[in-house]
Every structure is written in C-alpha cells, then in structure tokens.
Write a protein that holds these residues in place. Structure first.
Motif, PDB file in Angstrom:
ATOM      1  N   UNK A  79       0.865  -1.178   0.000  1.00 50.69           N
ATOM      2  CA  UNK A  79       0.000   0.000   0.000  1.00 50.69           C
ATOM      3  C   UNK A  79       0.896   1.220   0.000  1.00 50.69           C
ATOM      4  N   UNK A  80       0.567   2.202  -0.880  1.00 56.21           N
ATOM      5  CA  UNK A  80       1.407   3.384  -0.934  1.00 56.21           C
ATOM      6  C   UNK A  80       0.943   4.401  -1.950  1.00 56.21           C
ATOM      7  N   UNK A  81       1.881   5.267  -2.355  1.00 54.54           N
ATOM      8  CA  UNK A  81       1.553   6.370  -3.256  1.00 54.54           C
ATOM      9  C   UNK A  81       1.859   6.053  -4.717  1.00 54.54           C
ATOM     10  N   UNK A  82       1.937   4.784  -5.075  1.00 58.27           N
ATOM     11  CA  UNK A  82       2.113   4.360  -6.457  1.00 58.27           C
ATOM     12  C   UNK A  82       0.744   4.300  -7.141  1.00 58.27           C
ATOM     13  N   UNK A  83       0.700   4.273  -8.476  1.00 64.23           N
ATOM     14  CA  UNK A  83      -0.598   4.218  -9.167  1.00 64.23           C
ATOM     15  C   UNK A  83      -1.434   3.032  -8.690  1.00 64.23           C
TER      16      UNK A  83
END
Length: 107
Positions: A79-83
């Motif tokens: 989970x993160x700030x990637x697409x």
C-alpha cells in the motif's frame, strides 16, 4: 538459498537496503518487474536503488510457497503512493545454489 534467506532478501528489499539485497543475487541474475527486465548486478542495483526512491509504500507478507528446490512464490501486500495505491505482488524466485538466479515480480 532457503526460506530463511528469501525472508532475509525480502526484508532487505523492503528496508530499501540495496547492498544487503544485492548480496543475495547471482552475478548473472535477471529481474523482471513492471514490464522491464534487468540483467546482471549493475542493472539490478540500479533498479533496486530507483525503486527505493520512486514511491513510498508499506509491505505486509501474505504467503510463501516452495514449489520445488529451486522455485518459490512469495506474495506481498503493498500500500502506498504508487498508481492504484494497493496491490498484492508475486515475487517468483528461481534459485541457483544459495543465490537468486531469476526474480519475476507481477500481480
């Protein structure tokens, strides 16, 4: 490489410790990730270093399956700030002795 050593590699990659992760690869290893193939330690080191800087994310191990003496499938939840922001990725390892010969990362 054993289950423990794969765990060591995954911990190094998740900690963004490029040197510790690189110690797990064979000199002629191949990594395929996100449609790109990286061959040999120089290209793999560049891939690891770039991935560490590009996005911020957390990981959670989901499962590890030993398919045979040379093949393992590790599933990680990211989970993160990637697409897309959330994905379960398969890390498909092919081992040669105590080193990673090939790693394919895909959903």
């Amino acid at each position: 490489m054993t289950d423990f050593e794969i765990t060591t590699y995954m911990a190094a990659q998740n900690a963004r410790d490029v040197d510790a992760a690189m110690a797990c690869y064979a000199p002629d290893a191949v990594v395929t990730d996100d449609g790109h193939t990286y061959r040999g330690t120089d290209e793999i080191r560049g891939w690891l270093a770039g991935a560490a800087k590009e996005y911020t994310y957390t990981t959670e191990p989901v499962s590890t399956t030993r398919l045979d003496d040379e093949h393992y499938d590790v599933v990680q939840h990211l989970e993160g700030d990637f697409p897309g922001g959330v994905v379960d990725l398969h890390y498909r390892f092919t081992l040669r002795g105590s080193s990673i010969a090939e790693l394919t990362i895909e959903p």
